[in-house]
Design a protein around this motif. Structure first.
Motif, PDB file in Angstrom:
ATOM      1  N   MET A 178      64.763  40.543  44.801  1.00 29.11           N
ATOM      2  CA  MET A 178      63.533  41.145  44.265  1.00 29.11           C
ATOM      3  C   MET A 178      62.463  40.088  44.004  1.00 29.11           C
ATOM      4  N   LEU A 179      62.930  38.831  43.763  1.00 29.54           N
ATOM      5  CA  LEU A 179      61.964  37.752  43.464  1.00 29.54           C
ATOM      6  C   LEU A 179      60.959  37.566  44.597  1.00 29.54           C
ATOM      7  N   ASP A 180      61.478  37.640  45.843  1.00 28.50           N
ATOM      8  CA  ASP A 180      60.585  37.523  47.012  1.00 28.50           C
ATOM      9  C   ASP A 180      59.496  38.584  46.945  1.00 28.50           C
ATOM     10  N   ALA A 181      59.940  39.793  46.626  1.00 30.50           N
ATOM     11  CA  ALA A 181      59.002  40.919  46.575  1.00 30.50           C
ATOM     12  C   ALA A 181      57.947  40.711  45.491  1.00 30.50           C
ATOM     13  N   VAL A 182      58.368  40.109  44.361  1.00 30.43           N
ATOM     14  CA  VAL A 182      57.419  39.862  43.256  1.00 30.43           C
ATOM     15  C   VAL A 182      56.308  38.939  43.722  1.00 30.43           C
ATOM     16  N   PHE A 183      56.692  37.873  44.489  1.00 27.99           N
ATOM     17  CA  PHE A 183      55.663  36.944  44.973  1.00 27.99           C
ATOM     18  C   PHE A 183      54.793  37.585  46.062  1.00 27.99           C
ATOM     19  N   LYS A 184      55.384  38.540  46.734  1.00 25.02           N
ATOM     20  CA  LYS A 184      54.704  39.131  47.885  1.00 25.02           C
ATOM     21  C   LYS A 184      53.749  40.266  47.484  1.00 25.02           C
ATOM     22  N   TYR A 185      54.212  41.113  46.554  1.00 24.45           N
ATOM     23  CA  TYR A 185      53.448  42.336  46.262  1.00 24.45           C
ATOM     24  C   TYR A 185      52.697  42.250  44.921  1.00 24.45           C
ATOM     25  N   GLN A 186      51.417  42.550  45.016  1.00 23.88           N
ATOM     26  CA  GLN A 186      50.562  42.538  43.819  1.00 23.88           C
ATOM     27  C   GLN A 186      51.031  43.582  42.792  1.00 23.88           C
ATOM     28  N   PHE A 187      51.464  44.763  43.269  1.00 26.63           N
ATOM     29  CA  PHE A 187      51.826  45.824  42.315  1.00 26.63           C
ATOM     30  C   PHE A 187      53.033  45.425  41.460  1.00 26.63           C
ATOM     31  N   LEU A 188      53.924  44.612  42.042  1.00 25.00           N
ATOM     32  CA  LEU A 188      55.073  44.162  41.244  1.00 25.00           C
ATOM     33  C   LEU A 188      54.651  43.107  40.220  1.00 25.00           C
ATOM     34  N   GLN A 189      53.698  42.270  40.597  1.00 24.75           N
ATOM     35  CA  GLN A 189      53.170  41.276  39.634  1.00 24.75           C
ATOM     36  C   GLN A 189      52.483  41.995  38.465  1.00 24.75           C
ATOM     37  N   ASN A 190      51.720  43.034  38.814  1.00 27.61           N
ATOM     38  CA  ASN A 190      51.058  43.825  37.765  1.00 27.61           C
ATOM     39  C   ASN A 190      52.094  44.485  36.849  1.00 27.61           C
ATOM     40  N   ALA A 191      53.146  45.017  37.456  1.00 27.28           N
ATOM     41  CA  ALA A 191      54.193  45.680  36.670  1.00 27.28           C
ATOM     42  C   ALA A 191      54.859  44.693  35.716  1.00 27.28           C
ATOM     43  N   LEU A 192      55.085  43.466  36.190  1.00 25.54           N
ATOM     44  CA  LEU A 192      55.697  42.449  35.321  1.00 25.54           C
ATOM     45  C   LEU A 192      54.772  42.102  34.155  1.00 25.54           C
ATOM     46  N   ALA A 193      53.472  42.008  34.454  1.00 27.05           N
ATOM     47  CA  ALA A 193      52.502  41.701  33.389  1.00 27.05           C
ATOM     48  C   ALA A 193      52.506  42.806  32.335  1.00 27.05           C
ATOM     49  N   ILE A 194      52.537  44.058  32.785  1.00 28.50           N
ATOM     50  CA  ILE A 194      52.580  45.197  31.848  1.00 28.50           C
ATOM     51  C   ILE A 194      53.886  45.161  31.048  1.00 28.50           C
ATOM     52  N   GLY A 195      54.973  44.836  31.713  1.00 26.96           N
ATOM     53  CA  GLY A 195      56.275  44.756  31.037  1.00 26.96           C
ATOM     54  C   GLY A 195      56.266  43.718  29.933  1.00 26.96           C
ATOM     55  N   LEU A 196      55.642  42.574  30.202  1.00 26.36           N
ATOM     56  CA  LEU A 196      55.569  41.487  29.225  1.00 26.36           C
ATOM     57  C   LEU A 196      54.684  41.871  28.031  1.00 26.36           C
ATOM     58  N   LEU A 197      53.498  42.416  28.334  1.00 27.02           N
ATOM     59  CA  LEU A 197      52.553  42.760  27.260  1.00 27.02           C
ATOM     60  C   LEU A 197      53.058  43.941  26.434  1.00 27.02           C
ATOM     61  N   SER A 198      53.667  44.930  27.106  1.00 32.08           N
ATOM     62  CA  SER A 198      54.171  46.078  26.335  1.00 32.08           C
ATOM     63  C   SER A 198      55.348  45.652  25.461  1.00 32.08           C
TER      64      SER A 198
END
Lengths: 228, 269
Positions: free
Chosen positions: B1-21
Protein backbone atom coordinates in the motif's frame (compact mmCIF):
# COMPACT_ATOMS: atom_id res chain seq x y z
CA UNK A 1 -23.56 41.21 64.65
CA UNK A 2 -23.10 41.68 60.89
CA UNK A 3 -25.08 39.65 58.41
CA UNK A 4 -23.44 36.84 56.45
CA UNK A 5 -26.47 35.86 54.35
CA UNK A 6 -29.81 37.63 54.04
CA UNK A 7 -32.58 36.01 52.02
CA UNK A 8 -35.93 37.70 51.49
CA UNK A 9 -39.03 36.29 49.79
CA UNK A 10 -37.12 33.60 47.90
CA UNK A 11 -39.05 31.36 45.51
CA UNK A 12 -37.31 28.81 43.31
CA UNK A 13 -39.02 26.46 40.88
CA UNK A 14 -38.02 23.33 38.99
CA UNK A 15 -40.11 22.72 35.83
CA UNK A 16 -42.86 25.13 36.91
CA UNK A 17 -43.36 23.55 40.33
CA UNK A 18 -42.24 25.58 43.32
CA UNK A 19 -39.51 23.92 45.37
CA UNK A 20 -39.11 26.90 47.69
CA UNK A 21 -41.88 29.40 48.30
CA UNK A 22 -41.43 32.88 49.76
CA UNK A 23 -38.57 31.84 52.03
CA UNK A 24 -36.76 34.38 54.19
CA UNK A 25 -33.70 33.63 56.28
CA UNK A 26 -30.93 35.63 57.90
CA UNK A 27 -27.62 34.10 58.95
CA UNK A 28 -25.29 36.25 61.01
CA UNK A 29 -21.52 36.30 60.64
CA UNK A 30 -19.86 33.63 62.76
CA UNK A 31 -23.02 31.56 63.19
CA UNK A 32 -23.15 27.77 62.83
CA UNK A 33 -26.47 26.78 61.26
CA UNK A 34 -27.86 23.35 60.47
CA UNK A 35 -30.49 23.04 57.75
CA UNK A 36 -32.70 19.99 58.09
CA UNK A 37 -35.92 18.79 56.49
CA UNK A 38 -37.48 15.99 54.45
CA UNK A 39 -36.16 14.80 51.09
CA UNK A 40 -37.49 17.09 48.38
CA UNK A 41 -38.18 19.79 50.95
CA UNK A 42 -35.80 22.22 49.26
CA UNK A 43 -32.61 22.07 51.38
CA UNK A 44 -30.24 21.54 48.47
CA UNK A 45 -32.30 23.94 46.32
CA UNK A 46 -31.81 26.64 48.96
CA UNK A 47 -28.04 26.02 48.97
CA UNK A 48 -27.89 26.15 45.18
CA UNK A 49 -29.86 29.39 45.13
CA UNK A 50 -27.43 30.90 47.66
CA UNK A 51 -24.53 29.75 45.49
CA UNK A 52 -26.14 31.15 42.33
CA UNK A 53 -26.31 27.73 40.66
CA UNK A 54 -30.12 28.03 40.51
CA UNK A 55 -31.81 31.28 39.59
CA UNK A 56 -34.79 32.20 41.80
CA UNK A 57 -37.91 33.48 40.07
CA UNK A 58 -38.50 35.93 42.89
CA UNK A 59 -36.80 37.19 46.01
CA UNK A 60 -33.39 38.57 46.87
CA UNK A 61 -30.21 37.11 48.32
CA UNK A 62 -27.43 39.25 49.76
CA UNK A 63 -24.13 37.77 50.84
CA UNK A 64 -21.91 39.72 53.26
CA UNK A 65 -24.19 42.74 52.54
CA UNK A 66 -23.11 42.65 48.89
CA UNK A 67 -24.87 41.73 45.73
CA UNK A 68 -25.20 38.01 45.38
CA UNK A 69 -22.78 37.51 42.45
CA UNK A 70 -20.01 39.46 44.22
CA UNK A 71 -20.55 38.09 47.72
CA UNK A 72 -20.61 34.44 46.63
CA UNK A 73 -16.87 34.61 45.89
CA UNK A 74 -16.34 34.48 49.65
CA UNK A 75 -18.13 31.17 49.98
CA UNK A 76 -16.39 27.82 50.30
CA UNK A 77 -18.73 25.09 49.08
CA UNK A 78 -18.64 21.36 49.73
CA UNK A 79 -21.15 19.60 47.45
CA UNK A 80 -22.73 16.22 47.89
CA UNK A 81 -20.25 13.61 46.71
CA UNK A 82 -22.63 12.56 43.94
CA UNK A 83 -22.33 15.96 42.28
CA UNK A 84 -18.66 15.51 41.47
CA UNK A 85 -17.40 13.42 38.56
CA UNK A 86 -15.76 10.66 40.60
CA UNK A 87 -14.44 8.83 37.54
CA UNK A 88 -12.70 11.94 36.25
CA UNK A 89 -8.92 11.39 35.90
CA UNK A 90 -7.65 13.95 38.39
CA UNK A 91 -5.43 13.64 41.46
CA UNK A 92 -6.32 14.78 44.97
CA UNK A 93 -3.71 17.56 44.86
CA UNK A 94 -5.05 18.80 41.50
CA UNK A 95 -8.57 18.93 42.94
CA UNK A 96 -7.45 21.18 45.80
CA UNK A 97 -5.39 23.35 43.42
CA UNK A 98 -8.54 24.21 41.43
CA UNK A 99 -9.55 26.32 44.44
CA UNK A 100 -6.84 28.82 43.45
CA UNK A 101 -8.48 29.59 40.07
CA UNK A 102 -10.15 32.90 40.83
CA UNK A 103 -10.62 34.66 37.50
CA UNK A 104 -13.50 34.14 35.09
CA UNK A 105 -11.08 32.40 32.77
CA UNK A 106 -7.49 31.50 33.57
CA UNK A 107 -5.49 31.21 30.33
CA UNK A 108 -2.01 29.67 30.58
CA UNK A 109 -2.53 29.37 34.36
CA UNK A 110 0.01 27.09 36.03
CA UNK A 111 0.05 26.53 39.78
CA UNK A 112 3.05 27.97 41.60
CA UNK A 113 5.14 26.14 44.19
CA UNK A 114 3.62 28.14 47.08
CA UNK A 115 0.11 27.24 45.89
CA UNK A 116 1.02 23.56 45.78
CA UNK A 117 2.47 23.89 49.29
CA UNK A 118 -0.69 25.62 50.51
CA UNK A 119 -2.85 22.88 48.99
CA UNK A 120 -0.72 20.30 50.83
CA UNK A 121 -1.21 22.22 54.11
CA UNK A 122 -5.01 21.97 53.75
CA UNK A 123 -4.77 18.27 52.94
CA UNK A 124 -2.61 17.85 56.08
CA UNK A 125 -5.21 19.76 58.13
CA UNK A 126 -7.82 17.26 57.01
CA UNK A 127 -5.47 14.29 57.58
CA UNK A 128 -5.37 13.16 53.94
CA UNK A 129 -1.93 14.47 52.87
CA UNK A 130 -0.82 10.89 52.12
CA UNK A 131 -3.44 10.76 49.35
CA UNK A 132 -2.14 13.82 47.46
CA UNK A 133 -1.06 11.81 44.40
CA UNK A 134 -4.01 9.39 44.46
CA UNK A 135 -6.65 9.53 41.76
CA UNK A 136 -9.92 10.95 43.11
CA UNK A 137 -11.86 7.87 41.96
CA UNK A 138 -9.85 5.58 44.26
CA UNK A 139 -10.87 7.34 47.50
CA UNK A 140 -13.44 6.11 50.02
CA UNK A 141 -16.49 8.27 50.75
CA UNK A 142 -14.94 9.74 53.90
CA UNK A 143 -11.61 10.46 52.22
CA UNK A 144 -13.31 12.20 49.28
CA UNK A 145 -15.37 14.34 51.62
CA UNK A 146 -12.23 15.47 53.47
CA UNK A 147 -10.57 16.35 50.16
CA UNK A 148 -13.60 18.42 49.12
CA UNK A 149 -13.51 20.23 52.47
CA UNK A 150 -9.77 20.91 51.99
CA UNK A 151 -10.59 22.39 48.57
CA UNK A 152 -13.30 24.62 50.08
CA UNK A 153 -10.94 25.81 52.85
CA UNK A 154 -8.21 26.56 50.30
CA UNK A 155 -10.41 29.38 49.05
CA UNK A 156 -10.00 31.02 52.46
CA UNK A 157 -13.77 31.47 52.77
CA UNK A 158 -15.74 33.70 55.12
CA UNK A 159 -18.75 31.41 54.72
CA UNK A 160 -18.55 27.63 54.49
CA UNK A 161 -21.54 25.77 53.06
CA UNK A 162 -21.65 21.98 53.15
CA UNK A 163 -24.31 19.72 51.66
CA UNK A 164 -24.53 16.44 53.58
CA UNK A 165 -20.81 16.38 54.45
CA UNK A 166 -21.06 13.22 56.56
CA UNK A 167 -23.38 11.16 54.36
CA UNK A 168 -21.95 7.64 53.84
CA UNK A 169 -18.79 8.40 55.78
CA UNK A 170 -17.28 6.14 58.43
CA UNK A 171 -17.47 7.29 62.08
CA UNK A 172 -13.79 8.44 62.32
CA UNK A 173 -14.16 10.55 59.15
CA UNK A 174 -17.44 11.97 60.39
CA UNK A 175 -15.87 12.90 63.75
CA UNK A 176 -12.88 14.52 62.03
CA UNK A 177 -15.17 16.53 59.74
CA UNK A 178 -17.23 17.84 62.68
CA UNK A 179 -14.04 18.79 64.54
CA UNK A 180 -12.75 20.73 61.54
CA UNK A 181 -16.07 22.55 61.09
CA UNK A 182 -16.21 23.51 64.79
CA UNK A 183 -12.62 24.75 64.59
CA UNK A 184 -13.33 26.84 61.50
CA UNK A 185 -16.40 28.29 63.21
CA UNK A 186 -14.33 29.20 66.30
CA UNK A 187 -11.96 31.02 63.92
CA UNK A 188 -14.89 33.18 62.79
CA UNK A 189 -16.04 31.36 59.65
CA UNK A 190 -19.82 31.21 59.21
CA UNK A 191 -20.79 27.55 58.75
CA UNK A 192 -24.00 26.28 57.14
CA UNK A 193 -24.53 22.52 57.00
CA UNK A 194 -27.34 20.61 55.33
CA UNK A 195 -27.71 17.43 57.37
CA UNK A 196 -29.80 14.33 57.78
CA UNK A 197 -28.00 13.36 60.99
CA UNK A 198 -30.67 14.52 63.44
CA UNK A 199 -28.92 13.01 66.46
CA UNK A 200 -25.78 14.99 65.83
CA UNK A 201 -27.77 18.15 65.09
CA UNK A 202 -29.59 17.85 68.42
CA UNK A 203 -26.36 17.22 70.32
CA UNK A 204 -24.60 20.17 68.72
CA UNK A 205 -26.93 22.83 70.24
CA UNK A 206 -26.37 24.94 67.13
CA UNK A 207 -29.13 26.89 65.43
CA UNK A 208 -31.31 24.54 63.38
CA UNK A 209 -33.57 25.58 60.52
CA UNK A 210 -36.23 23.11 59.39
CA UNK A 211 -37.22 23.53 55.74
CA UNK A 212 -40.07 22.01 53.79
CA UNK A 213 -40.64 24.41 50.88
CA UNK A 214 -40.74 27.17 53.51
CA UNK A 215 -39.08 27.57 56.89
CA UNK A 216 -41.31 25.63 59.24
CA UNK A 217 -39.30 26.46 62.34
CA UNK A 218 -35.99 28.07 63.13
CA UNK A 219 -34.94 27.16 66.62
CA UNK A 220 -33.24 24.16 68.14
CA UNK A 221 -35.43 24.53 71.22
CA UNK A 222 -38.61 24.15 69.18
CA UNK A 223 -40.41 21.12 70.53
CA UNK A 224 -41.02 19.90 66.97
CA UNK A 225 -37.25 19.20 66.61
CA UNK A 226 -37.45 16.82 69.52
CA UNK A 227 -40.21 14.86 67.78
CA UNK A 228 -38.12 14.34 64.61
CA UNK B 1 0.00 0.00 0.00
CA UNK B 2 2.99 2.30 0.61
CA UNK B 3 3.66 2.47 -3.14
CA UNK B 4 0.07 3.51 -3.69
CA UNK B 5 0.35 6.24 -1.02
CA UNK B 6 3.29 7.81 -2.88
CA UNK B 7 1.53 7.39 -6.18
CA UNK B 8 -2.03 8.53 -5.50
CA UNK B 9 -2.99 11.97 -4.25
CA UNK B 10 -6.31 10.72 -2.81
CA UNK B 11 -4.48 8.34 -0.49
CA UNK B 12 -2.17 11.12 0.70
CA UNK B 13 -5.23 13.26 1.40
CA UNK B 14 -6.86 10.38 3.28
CA UNK B 15 -3.75 9.97 5.45
CA UNK B 16 -3.73 13.69 6.23
CA UNK B 17 -7.41 13.52 7.27
CA UNK B 18 -6.67 10.42 9.35
CA UNK B 19 -3.87 12.23 11.19
CA UNK B 20 -5.82 15.45 11.82
CA UNK B 21 -9.03 13.68 12.84
CA UNK B 22 -6.95 11.63 15.32
CA UNK B 23 -5.80 14.87 16.94
CA UNK B 24 -9.27 16.39 17.23
CA UNK B 25 -10.91 13.08 18.26
CA UNK B 26 -8.22 12.33 20.83
CA UNK B 27 -8.87 15.57 22.69
CA UNK B 28 -12.61 15.96 22.24
CA UNK B 29 -13.38 12.26 22.61
CA UNK B 30 -11.79 12.14 26.07
CA UNK B 31 -13.58 15.32 27.22
CA UNK B 32 -16.92 14.15 25.78
CA UNK B 33 -16.72 10.70 27.39
CA UNK B 34 -15.52 12.06 30.76
CA UNK B 35 -18.34 14.66 30.81
CA UNK B 36 -20.81 12.00 29.59
CA UNK B 37 -21.84 14.07 26.58
CA UNK B 38 -21.93 11.28 24.00
CA UNK B 39 -25.67 11.36 23.37
CA UNK B 40 -25.57 15.15 23.22
CA UNK B 41 -22.78 14.85 20.64
CA UNK B 42 -24.94 12.40 18.71
CA UNK B 43 -27.75 14.96 18.68
CA UNK B 44 -25.45 17.70 17.41
CA UNK B 45 -24.02 15.34 14.75
CA UNK B 46 -27.41 14.38 13.38
CA UNK B 47 -28.67 17.98 13.14
CA UNK B 48 -25.71 18.50 10.78
CA UNK B 49 -27.60 16.37 8.25
CA UNK B 50 -30.21 19.12 7.96
CA UNK B 51 -27.40 21.55 7.13
CA UNK B 52 -26.03 19.23 4.44
CA UNK B 53 -29.50 19.07 2.85
CA UNK B 54 -29.90 22.86 3.02
CA UNK B 55 -26.45 23.28 1.48
CA UNK B 56 -27.49 21.22 -1.54
CA UNK B 57 -30.86 23.02 -1.80
CA UNK B 58 -29.53 26.59 -1.78
CA UNK B 59 -26.30 25.81 -3.59
CA UNK B 60 -23.66 26.35 -0.91
CA UNK B 61 -21.01 23.85 0.24
CA UNK B 62 -22.95 21.17 2.19
CA UNK B 63 -20.18 21.12 4.82
CA UNK B 64 -20.80 24.84 5.51
CA UNK B 65 -24.50 24.06 6.00
CA UNK B 66 -23.52 21.25 8.39
CA UNK B 67 -21.27 23.65 10.31
CA UNK B 68 -24.09 26.22 10.69
CA UNK B 69 -26.70 23.66 11.75
CA UNK B 70 -24.49 21.79 14.22
CA UNK B 71 -23.20 25.02 15.81
CA UNK B 72 -26.74 26.39 16.12
CA UNK B 73 -27.96 23.16 17.72
CA UNK B 74 -24.99 23.23 20.13
CA UNK B 75 -25.98 26.74 21.24
CA UNK B 76 -29.67 25.77 21.61
CA UNK B 77 -28.80 22.68 23.68
CA UNK B 78 -26.41 24.74 25.82
CA UNK B 79 -29.09 27.36 26.45
CA UNK B 80 -31.65 24.73 27.43
CA UNK B 81 -29.11 22.94 29.65
CA UNK B 82 -28.49 26.13 31.58
CA UNK B 83 -32.15 27.12 32.06
CA UNK B 84 -32.93 23.63 33.46
CA UNK B 85 -36.61 24.15 32.61
CA UNK B 86 -36.84 21.25 30.17
CA UNK B 87 -35.15 17.86 30.23
CA UNK B 88 -32.16 18.24 27.93
CA UNK B 89 -32.39 14.64 26.63
CA UNK B 90 -35.86 15.41 25.26
CA UNK B 91 -34.49 18.39 23.34
CA UNK B 92 -31.48 16.37 22.14
CA UNK B 93 -33.78 13.61 20.84
CA UNK B 94 -36.01 16.14 19.07
CA UNK B 95 -33.10 18.01 17.46
CA UNK B 96 -31.57 14.66 16.47
CA UNK B 97 -34.74 13.65 14.58
CA UNK B 98 -35.41 17.16 13.27
CA UNK B 99 -31.94 17.33 11.70
CA UNK B 100 -32.44 14.06 9.85
CA UNK B 101 -35.99 15.02 8.79
CA UNK B 102 -34.84 18.43 7.51
CA UNK B 103 -32.00 16.83 5.54
CA UNK B 104 -34.44 14.50 3.78
CA UNK B 105 -36.98 17.31 3.23
CA UNK B 106 -34.44 19.77 1.80
CA UNK B 107 -33.00 17.26 -0.66
CA UNK B 108 -36.53 16.21 -1.58
CA UNK B 109 -37.33 19.80 -2.53
CA UNK B 110 -34.46 19.88 -5.04
CA UNK B 111 -35.46 19.67 -8.69
CA UNK B 112 -34.42 16.48 -10.49
CA UNK B 113 -32.68 13.55 -8.83
CA UNK B 114 -31.75 14.03 -5.16
CA UNK B 115 -27.99 14.03 -4.46
CA UNK B 116 -26.22 10.99 -2.97
CA UNK B 117 -26.00 11.72 0.74
CA UNK B 118 -24.24 8.49 1.68
CA UNK B 119 -20.77 10.06 1.89
CA UNK B 120 -22.09 12.48 4.54
CA UNK B 121 -23.88 9.77 6.50
CA UNK B 122 -21.13 7.15 6.42
CA UNK B 123 -18.05 9.12 5.36
CA UNK B 124 -15.67 8.59 2.49
CA UNK B 125 -12.14 9.39 3.54
CA UNK B 126 -10.88 8.58 0.01
CA UNK B 127 -12.82 11.44 -1.56
CA UNK B 128 -11.44 14.34 0.50
CA UNK B 129 -10.08 17.47 -1.14
CA UNK B 130 -7.33 19.94 -0.19
CA UNK B 131 -9.96 22.33 1.16
CA UNK B 132 -11.31 19.56 3.46
CA UNK B 133 -7.79 19.07 4.81
CA UNK B 134 -7.39 22.80 5.35
CA UNK B 135 -10.73 23.02 7.22
CA UNK B 136 -9.80 20.07 9.43
CA UNK B 137 -6.32 21.52 10.09
CA UNK B 138 -7.85 24.81 11.25
CA UNK B 139 -10.44 23.01 13.44
CA UNK B 140 -7.73 20.80 14.96
CA UNK B 141 -5.57 23.85 15.72
CA UNK B 142 -8.52 25.66 17.36
CA UNK B 143 -9.42 22.60 19.48
CA UNK B 144 -5.84 21.95 20.59
CA UNK B 145 -5.26 25.63 21.42
CA UNK B 146 -8.50 26.02 23.40
CA UNK B 147 -7.68 22.89 25.42
CA UNK B 148 -4.05 23.81 26.16
CA UNK B 149 -4.68 27.49 26.96
CA UNK B 150 -7.49 26.80 29.44
CA UNK B 151 -6.48 23.34 30.66
CA UNK B 152 -6.84 24.07 34.37
CA UNK B 153 -10.22 25.75 33.82
CA UNK B 154 -11.31 22.61 31.97
CA UNK B 155 -10.13 20.42 34.86
CA UNK B 156 -12.11 22.46 37.40
CA UNK B 157 -15.21 22.58 35.16
CA UNK B 158 -15.15 18.92 34.18
CA UNK B 159 -14.61 17.61 37.72
CA UNK B 160 -17.12 19.81 39.56
CA UNK B 161 -19.06 22.39 37.57
CA UNK B 162 -20.87 23.84 40.59
CA UNK B 163 -17.66 24.51 42.51
CA UNK B 164 -16.04 26.05 39.42
CA UNK B 165 -19.05 28.32 39.01
CA UNK B 166 -19.07 29.63 42.57
CA UNK B 167 -15.29 30.06 42.41
CA UNK B 168 -15.97 32.69 39.79
CA UNK B 169 -14.96 30.66 36.72
CA UNK B 170 -17.21 31.52 33.80
CA UNK B 171 -18.72 28.08 33.34
CA UNK B 172 -21.22 29.40 30.79
CA UNK B 173 -18.35 30.33 28.45
CA UNK B 174 -16.70 26.94 29.03
CA UNK B 175 -19.95 25.07 28.46
CA UNK B 176 -20.82 26.88 25.22
CA UNK B 177 -17.20 26.58 24.06
CA UNK B 178 -17.27 22.84 24.73
CA UNK B 179 -20.54 22.37 22.85
CA UNK B 180 -19.35 24.44 19.90
CA UNK B 181 -16.11 22.43 19.85
CA UNK B 182 -18.24 19.29 19.77
CA UNK B 183 -20.07 20.74 16.77
CA UNK B 184 -16.77 21.59 15.03
CA UNK B 185 -15.44 18.14 15.84
CA UNK B 186 -18.49 16.45 14.36
CA UNK B 187 -18.17 18.50 11.16
CA UNK B 188 -14.47 17.63 11.05
CA UNK B 189 -15.34 13.92 11.21
CA UNK B 190 -18.06 13.94 8.56
CA UNK B 191 -15.59 13.38 5.72
CA UNK B 192 -13.74 10.62 7.55
CA UNK B 193 -16.51 8.49 9.04
CA UNK B 194 -19.75 10.38 8.47
CA UNK B 195 -22.54 11.71 10.67
CA UNK B 196 -23.89 8.33 11.80
CA UNK B 197 -20.56 6.67 12.58
CA UNK B 198 -18.70 9.58 14.20
CA UNK B 199 -19.95 8.71 17.72
CA UNK B 200 -17.88 5.52 17.60
CA UNK B 201 -14.71 7.42 16.75
CA UNK B 202 -15.39 9.86 19.59
CA UNK B 203 -16.01 7.16 22.16
CA UNK B 204 -14.02 4.00 21.31
CA UNK B 205 -10.48 5.50 21.39
CA UNK B 206 -11.22 7.54 24.54
CA UNK B 207 -12.82 4.57 26.30
CA UNK B 208 -9.89 2.33 25.26
CA UNK B 209 -7.39 4.91 26.55
CA UNK B 210 -9.24 5.03 29.89
CA UNK B 211 -8.42 1.34 30.34
CA UNK B 212 -4.69 2.11 30.39
CA UNK B 213 -4.17 5.64 31.71
CA UNK B 214 -5.29 7.25 34.95
CA UNK B 215 -4.43 10.85 34.02
CA UNK B 216 -6.29 13.24 31.73
CA UNK B 217 -3.14 14.07 29.78
CA UNK B 218 -2.27 10.39 29.41
CA UNK B 219 -5.75 9.54 28.19
CA UNK B 220 -5.69 12.31 25.60
CA UNK B 221 -2.25 11.32 24.24
CA UNK B 222 -3.20 7.63 24.14
CA UNK B 223 -6.54 8.43 22.55
CA UNK B 224 -4.84 10.44 19.77
CA UNK B 225 -2.45 7.52 19.09
CA UNK B 226 -5.28 4.94 19.11
CA UNK B 227 -7.46 7.01 16.76
CA UNK B 228 -4.53 7.31 14.37
CA UNK B 229 -3.97 3.54 14.51
CA UNK B 230 -7.70 2.88 13.93
CA UNK B 231 -7.76 5.28 10.98
CA UNK B 232 -4.66 3.77 9.34
CA UNK B 233 -5.74 0.18 9.96
CA UNK B 234 -9.26 0.85 8.70
CA UNK B 235 -7.94 2.65 5.66
CA UNK B 236 -5.52 -0.17 4.83
CA UNK B 237 -8.19 -2.86 5.23
CA UNK B 238 -10.68 -0.91 3.12
CA UNK B 239 -7.99 -0.47 0.41
CA UNK B 240 -7.19 -4.19 0.22
CA UNK B 241 -10.74 -5.53 0.55
CA UNK B 242 -12.48 -2.78 -1.41
CA UNK B 243 -14.98 -1.99 1.35
CA UNK B 244 -16.30 1.32 2.71
CA UNK B 245 -13.51 3.17 4.56
CA UNK B 246 -15.68 4.89 7.23
CA UNK B 247 -17.39 1.68 8.25
CA UNK B 248 -14.07 -0.21 8.35
CA UNK B 249 -12.41 2.43 10.57
CA UNK B 250 -15.34 2.37 12.97
CA UNK B 251 -15.48 -1.43 13.11
CA UNK B 252 -11.74 -1.61 13.84
CA UNK B 253 -12.19 0.94 16.67
CA UNK B 254 -15.17 -0.88 18.19
CA UNK B 255 -13.61 -4.35 17.91
CA UNK B 256 -10.35 -3.14 19.48
CA UNK B 257 -12.23 -1.55 22.37
CA UNK B 258 -14.10 -4.75 23.19
CA UNK B 259 -10.91 -6.83 22.94
CA UNK B 260 -9.10 -4.42 25.29
CA UNK B 261 -12.08 -4.38 27.64
CA UNK B 262 -12.00 -8.19 27.75
CA UNK B 263 -8.21 -8.38 28.22
CA UNK B 264 -8.07 -5.73 30.97
CA UNK B 265 -11.34 -6.91 32.56
CA UNK B 266 -12.50 -3.28 32.45
CA UNK B 267 -9.97 -2.04 34.98
CA UNK B 268 -7.30 0.61 34.52
CA UNK B 269 -3.90 -0.90 35.37
Amino acid sequence: MDTAIKIEGLSVAYTNEDTLTDLSLTVKKGEFVYIIGPNGGGKTTLIKAILGILTPHSGEIKILSKKHNIGKRKIGYVPQKSETERDFPITVLEVVETAFLKSQLNPFRLFKADEKQKAMEYLTLLGVENLAKAQIGTLSGGELQRVLIARALARNPEILILDEPCANTDPPSSKKIHEILDEQNRMGVTVIVVSHDINHVLQSKNRTVFINKQILFDDIADERVLRL
Amino acid sequence: MLDAVFKYQFLQNALAIGLLSALICGIMGVIITEKKLLMLSGGIAHTAYGGVGLGYLIGIQPIIGALIFSTASAVVIGKINRTKRVQSDVVIALLWSAGMALGITFTGLMPGYPPDMNSYLFGNILSVSHSDILVLAVLSFITLSVYIIFQNDWKAYLFDTAFAEISGINTAVLEYTLLILVALCVVALIKAVGIILCLALLSAPAASAALFSKTLKGRIILSVILTLIFNLTGLTLSYYFGIASGATIVLVAILTYFILLFVTKGKCK
